[in-house]
Design a protein around this motif. Structure first.
Motif, PDB file in Angstrom:
ATOM      1  N   PRO A 174      -4.406  -3.393  -8.971  1.00 23.30           N
ATOM      2  CA  PRO A 174      -4.455  -2.219  -9.845  1.00 23.30           C
ATOM      3  C   PRO A 174      -5.814  -2.135 -10.553  1.00 23.30           C
ATOM      4  O   PRO A 174      -6.373  -3.164 -10.961  1.00 23.30           O
ATOM      5  N   ALA A 175      -6.324  -0.900 -10.666  1.00 17.04           N
ATOM      6  CA  ALA A 175      -7.695  -0.704 -11.167  1.00 17.04           C
ATOM      7  C   ALA A 175      -7.916  -1.431 -12.503  1.00 17.04           C
ATOM      8  O   ALA A 175      -8.995  -1.983 -12.742  1.00 17.04           O
ATOM      9  N   TYR A 176      -6.894  -1.481 -13.365  1.00 12.06           N
ATOM     10  CA  TYR A 176      -7.069  -2.121 -14.668  1.00 12.06           C
ATOM     11  C   TYR A 176      -7.465  -3.593 -14.509  1.00 12.06           C
ATOM     12  O   TYR A 176      -8.218  -4.139 -15.305  1.00 12.06           O
ATOM     13  N   TRP A 177      -6.947  -4.246 -13.451  1.00 11.38           N
ATOM     14  CA  TRP A 177      -7.169  -5.686 -13.292  1.00 11.38           C
ATOM     15  C   TRP A 177      -8.336  -6.015 -12.380  1.00 11.38           C
ATOM     16  O   TRP A 177      -8.641  -7.199 -12.172  1.00 11.38           O
ATOM     17  N   ALA A 178      -8.995  -4.986 -11.834  1.00 12.31           N
ATOM     18  CA  ALA A 178     -10.097  -5.251 -10.903  1.00 12.31           C
ATOM     19  C   ALA A 178     -11.198  -6.029 -11.630  1.00 12.31           C
ATOM     20  O   ALA A 178     -11.750  -5.532 -12.620  1.00 12.31           O
TER      21      ALA A 178
ATOM     22  N   LEU B 228      11.792  -0.978  -3.614  1.00 15.16           N
ATOM     23  CA  LEU B 228      11.072  -1.970  -4.419  1.00 15.16           C
ATOM     24  C   LEU B 228       9.763  -1.375  -4.945  1.00 15.16           C
ATOM     25  O   LEU B 228       9.427  -1.524  -6.129  1.00 15.16           O
ATOM     26  N   TYR B 229       9.028  -0.695  -4.077  1.00  9.71           N
ATOM     27  CA  TYR B 229       7.741  -0.123  -4.513  1.00  9.71           C
ATOM     28  C   TYR B 229       7.965   0.940  -5.595  1.00  9.71           C
ATOM     29  O   TYR B 229       7.177   1.070  -6.525  1.00  9.71           O
ATOM     30  N   ASP B 230       9.061   1.685  -5.461  1.00  6.88           N
ATOM     31  CA  ASP B 230       9.377   2.688  -6.488  1.00  6.88           C
ATOM     32  C   ASP B 230       9.610   2.006  -7.839  1.00  6.88           C
ATOM     33  O   ASP B 230       9.053   2.414  -8.870  1.00  6.88           O
ATOM     34  N   VAL B 231      10.392   0.914  -7.816  1.00  4.15           N
ATOM     35  CA  VAL B 231      10.710   0.191  -9.049  1.00  4.15           C
ATOM     36  C   VAL B 231       9.438  -0.393  -9.671  1.00  4.15           C
ATOM     37  O   VAL B 231       9.194  -0.268 -10.878  1.00  4.15           O
TER      38      VAL B 231
ATOM     39  N   ARG C  78       7.301   2.296 -11.209  1.00  2.38           N
ATOM     40  CA  ARG C  78       7.843   2.874 -12.449  1.00  2.38           C
ATOM     41  C   ARG C  78       7.746   1.905 -13.622  1.00  2.38           C
ATOM     42  O   ARG C  78       7.605   2.320 -14.764  1.00  2.38           O
ATOM     43  N   ILE C  79       7.852   0.599 -13.348  1.00  2.00           N
ATOM     44  CA  ILE C  79       7.777  -0.358 -14.460  1.00  2.00           C
ATOM     45  C   ILE C  79       6.313  -0.601 -14.857  1.00  2.00           C
ATOM     46  O   ILE C  79       5.965  -0.558 -16.047  1.00  2.00           O
ATOM     47  N   PHE C  80       5.464  -0.859 -13.867  1.00  6.92           N
ATOM     48  CA  PHE C  80       4.111  -1.314 -14.215  1.00  6.92           C
ATOM     49  C   PHE C  80       3.080  -0.184 -14.248  1.00  6.92           C
ATOM     50  O   PHE C  80       2.041  -0.332 -14.869  1.00  6.92           O
ATOM     51  N   GLY C  81       3.396   0.953 -13.598  1.00  9.00           N
ATOM     52  CA  GLY C  81       2.469   2.094 -13.677  1.00  9.00           C
ATOM     53  C   GLY C  81       2.202   2.496 -15.124  1.00  9.00           C
ATOM     54  O   GLY C  81       1.056   2.596 -15.559  1.00  9.00           O
ATOM     55  N   PRO C  82       3.245   2.683 -15.933  1.00 10.74           N
ATOM     56  CA  PRO C  82       3.011   3.074 -17.333  1.00 10.74           C
ATOM     57  C   PRO C  82       2.555   1.911 -18.216  1.00 10.74           C
ATOM     58  O   PRO C  82       2.261   2.113 -19.380  1.00 10.74           O
TER      59      PRO C  82
ATOM     60  N   MET D  25       2.249  -6.317  -2.312  1.00  7.11           N
ATOM     61  CA  MET D  25       2.594  -6.762  -3.661  1.00  7.11           C
ATOM     62  C   MET D  25       1.359  -6.730  -4.553  1.00  7.11           C
ATOM     63  O   MET D  25       1.457  -6.429  -5.748  1.00  7.11           O
ATOM     64  N   LEU D  26       0.203  -7.027  -3.981  1.00  6.00           N
ATOM     65  CA  LEU D  26      -1.017  -7.059  -4.811  1.00  6.00           C
ATOM     66  C   LEU D  26      -1.412  -5.677  -5.315  1.00  6.00           C
ATOM     67  O   LEU D  26      -2.185  -5.554  -6.260  1.00  6.00           O
ATOM     68  N   CYS D  27      -0.879  -4.614  -4.686  1.00  3.68           N
ATOM     69  CA  CYS D  27      -1.175  -3.268  -5.203  1.00  3.68           C
ATOM     70  C   CYS D  27      -0.509  -3.044  -6.564  1.00  3.68           C
ATOM     71  O   CYS D  27      -0.897  -2.150  -7.307  1.00  3.68           O
ATOM     72  N   TYR D  28       0.533  -3.817  -6.885  1.00  5.60           N
ATOM     73  CA  TYR D  28       1.248  -3.633  -8.159  1.00  5.60           C
ATOM     74  C   TYR D  28       0.900  -4.707  -9.178  1.00  5.60           C
ATOM     75  O   TYR D  28       0.960  -4.464 -10.380  1.00  5.60           O
ATOM     76  N   GLY D  29       0.607  -5.900  -8.709  1.00  6.22           N
ATOM     77  CA  GLY D  29       0.257  -7.005  -9.609  1.00  6.22           C
ATOM     78  C   GLY D  29      -0.869  -7.788  -8.964  1.00  6.22           C
ATOM     79  O   GLY D  29      -0.796  -8.084  -7.764  1.00  6.22           O
ATOM     80  N   PRO D  30      -1.889  -8.177  -9.736  1.00 11.67           N
ATOM     81  CA  PRO D  30      -3.109  -8.694  -9.111  1.00 11.67           C
ATOM     82  C   PRO D  30      -3.056 -10.160  -8.713  1.00 11.67           C
ATOM     83  O   PRO D  30      -4.019 -10.669  -8.169  1.00 11.67           O
TER      84      PRO D  30
END
Ligand code: DGJ
Length: 763
Positions: A305-309, A483-486, A489-493, A513-518
């Protein structure tokens, strides 16, 4: 003139064109080509008919799909190699147009920040289907990403197989490298010759799996870490994957990659589309290391995710291996305070905080905090952790339920079961059906509430069994979409929450998985000798910043191997460092050692987490009982030298450090580390200590007194580092002094290399 597509990255070109029959012919994938290159010269020649070929109708007599390099093929029209698509009829997709535009979001994880996007439209009117091939160029990372979207434009289509991409490369006697393993021995590297026929690297467990990671590399004969032509391919997907590598009788090598067709099946109603996950491709003529460097940049800049790049990752302390389920707030707070005193930055409360979960038979699915363990609630405990000076992190396993849980008692139908069959359990748990909206809503609401109530800065998302009892074709893909939806929705916001995913360690270590958590917990196995294989293997495709790596106890809980504290750190430092041992058991000298480790790691954190990583396969790294890793960033290089089993008279080690500027002078210095007296046993008499090694006096001395391992300090030019710098002798039974490197079994050292003047460069 036929359309030619020229996709360029910083160091590579990827070309293909439309043939007179409308097929996409692959022309070239290799070092950057000038645009004025004649495409005809690149095409595989068809100047004589090849016997037993099936000719394409209406084309010239040498136009046979089986003998061409293609970007996409189908079944039933004369190409007998691996097909990327299987429906209930033959398929033959031909070009209808193209546009330089990105794909619209479709619920699958996709890399971000492409420098160029192309969509090529194809159609098969006989089937009533359209196919869009998407290409995304990541210029600086030297990566081309591809995926396909199939649409039903006429009647319904039964899809049995739809891969994301295929490409035909001129090959021959190449080597296929894959990462294989099992629980606690993930990602062991295997290289096999690519013979005639098909080799498949795949998973069927419902996850990307610890058995076969989705990444593969193909290399020309003789390729090393630094030299030779290497192609890399990986899939941005966390479910069942499939990569077929087929060598044809004409020595063309087809690579076809996507969702595993085993258990897959999809009905496309008229007007519907099916999108496939992204395949990422790279090429390097600088060996495996070159290809890995591309993938590392790509993951760091375009996957996480861009925030963690490129954002620094905290040093965590996790209570799991110290306490397992047996803890309460008081015990944990003590550990947290000790962790803070050593330099840790974030406390992770692992499994066992909710429901009646005092072992792994109950509680999963419930989110009510255990009042006996946390009488004042979880929010209060998290606040106390923060008061102690650490950020707070929490473990969850939201995709699961124990049959012995309030959730399961209330909603038994929410678990995945097969009609007329006894449900299968794994670690005493069932998997929740994430294809159902109400199940997804329950998870999103509860995990979100836990994060918000505790102000968690970190979440460890666990997943401790494989899917089973999933009868319906395509169910496992729909589960992944759920799973990707969940996760979205949790980590996007909550982009600032650091998500570390985990699946009994590395059972779901993938770009999806790395697309949601780095970061991902690389393995439940924290034995540093095993981690050399695991982290070393994963490093083919994934950067250090993605690998959770902790220092734990010795003898080790899975291998019984007794390794020095120094080696446990020296290996874990090449990842996102954490500690997971019982800090209450540490002696004063061990505490000092850990404090120094943490200080060193934090000072060089950017280099450890984001520096250019190299596996060195020359000099000492070429010996079977050694591994050498380097990480380099502007202004410094850190080298790890690791010995597995010592051999007698381990003598004249030569440290080769690739990638240095030959004309720059550097200082090469060992990081100071301790040798604890307990390492010597009876041998302490050789260092002048006349105490009973088992006696109480020795036990007391061992807690407060330590020796310093040999520190070497040289000035050397980059040319000499590339050639190999002879190191001080290892201990070999002829006496100890402070210039002897005390490696023995499982010993290791870190070296810091810095330019002696401001002008020096490292890369
Ligand atoms: C498996 C994980 O890999 C461990 O680190 C730990 O979190 C346990 N699950 C907890 O049940």
């Amino acid at each position: 003139m036929s359309e030619v597509f020229r996709l360029d990255t910083a160091h590579t070109s990827y070309w293909f064109r439309v043939t007179g029959q409308g097929h996409l012919e692959h022309l070239y994938y290799g070092p950057t080509l000038p645009a004025r290159q004649d495409p005809d010269a690149l095409a595989v020649k068809r100047t004589a008919p090849i016997g037993t070929s099936t000719n394409y109708p209406g084309a010239d007599p040498v136009y046979a799909l089986d003998n061409m390099c293609l970007e996409w093929s189908g079944a039933g029209r004369g190409d007998y190699r691996e097909t990327p698509i299987e429906t209930d009829t033959a398929t033959d997709f031909r070009y209808t147009g193209h546009e330089y535009a990105p794909a619209a979001p479709d619920g699958l994880p996709r890399p971000h920040g492409a420098s160029q996007s192309l969509r090529v439209e194809l159609a098969d009117d006989a089937v009533g289907a359209a196919l869009t091939l998407h290409y995304d160029v990541f210029y600086d990372a030297d990566v081309i990403a591809r995926h396909a979207v199939l649409s039903a434009t006429g009647g319904p289509i039964q899809v049995a197989k739809l891969l994301s991409a295929m490409v035909d490369l001129p090959g021959g006697d190449w080597t296929l490298t894959t990462l294989n393993g099992a629980w606690v021995k993930e990602a062991h590297r295997q290289a096999l010759p690519i013979g005639y026929g098909i080799q498949v690297n795949s998973s069927t467990t419902g996850s990307s799996s610890n058995r076969h990671n989705p990444g593969v590399m193909l290399a020309e004969p003789g390729a090393t870490e630094e030299h030779g032509r290497v192609y890399g391919c990986n899939l941005v997907y966390s479910g069942n994957h499939y990569t077929a590598v087929e060598r044809s009788g004409q020595d063309l090598i087809r690579v076809a990659c996507g969702i595993n067709p085993a258990g897959f099946g999809w009905t496309l109603a008229p007007g519907e589309s099916l999108a496939t996950p992204t395949v990422v491709l790279t090429f390097s003529d600088s060996g495996y290391g070159g290809a890995s460097a591309h993938f590392h940049d790509f993951a760091n800049d375009h996957i996480v995710p861009a925030y963690w790049a490129r954002r620094p990752r905290p040093v965590v302390y996790n209570n799991w291996e110290a306490t397992f389920f047996s803890f309460d707030a008081g015990k944990l707070l003590k550990l947290a305070k000790q962790a803070k005193a050593l330099g840790a930055e974030l406390f992770v409360l692992d499994d066992g905080w909710f429901g009646k979960r005092d072992d792994d038979t109950k509680g999963l699915g419930d989110y009510t905090v255990n009042p006996r363990k946390f009488p004042n609630g979880l929010g209060h405990f998290a606040a106390q952790v923060r008061k102690a000076g650490l950020d707070f992190g929490i473990w969850v396993e939201p995709e699961m339920a124990n049959p012995d849980s309030d959730l399961y008692r209330a909603h038994p139908d929410w678990a995945i079961t097969a009609p007329r069959r006894e449900p299968t359990l794994g670690r005493n748990q069932l998997v929740l059906d994430l294809t159902r909206a109400e199940v997804r809503d329950y998870i999103v609401a509860n995990v979100g509430a836990v994060i918000d109530e505790t102000g968690a800065a970190y979440v460890k998302w666990d997943y401790n069994r494989n899917l089973a009892d999933t009868d319906a074709p395509g169910f496992q893909h729909r589960y992944l979409l759920g799973l990707y939806d969940v996760l979205g929705r949790i980590f996007g916001p909550r982009p600032q929450v650091l998500l570390e995913s985990c699946s009994s360690g590395g059972n779901r270590f993938d770009l999806g998985m790395l697309c949601y958590g780095p970061q991902i917990w690389a393995s439940d196995d924290t034995d540093p000798v095993e981690r050399l294989e695991i982290q070393g293997g994963l490093s083919l495709f994934y950067p250090q910043s993605t690998m959770g790596a902790h220092v734990s106890e010795a003898p080790h809980q899975q291998t019984l191997r007794d390794t020095p504290l120094t080696t446990r750190f020296n290996v874990a430092a090449f990842g996102d460092l954490g500690y997971e041992l019982d800090l209450r058991m540490l002696s004063p000298v061990q505490r000092k050692e850990i404090k120094e480790q943490l200080a060193f790691y934090k000072e060089h954190r950017a280099t450890f987490q984001y520096g250019r990583f190299r596996r060195v396969d020359t000099g000492m790294g070429a010996k079977p009982n050694k591994a050498v890793w380097t990480v380099s960033a502007p202004g410094e290089v850190i080298v790890g030298v690791f010995q597995t089993l010592a051999t007698a008279a381990e003598g004249l080690d030569r440290l080769v450090v690739p990638g240095m500027d030959p004309a720059t002078e550097y200082r090469l210095r060992t990081r100071e580390q301790s040798v604890f007296l307990s390492r010597f046993g009876e041998l302490i008499k050789h260092i002048g200590i006349r105490l009973n090694p088992e006696g109480m006096a020795m036990t007391a001395v061992n807690k407060v007194y330590r020796l310093t391992d040999a520190v070497e300090d040289y000035r050397v030019f980059g040319a000499a580092l590339g050639n190999g710098v002879p190191l001080a002798n290892q201990f070999m039974g002829t006496g100890y002094n402070d210039r002897v490197r005390m490696l023995g079994d499982f010993g290791s050292n870190l070296y810091l290399i810095t330019p002696t003047a401001q002008t020096g460069s490292t890369s």
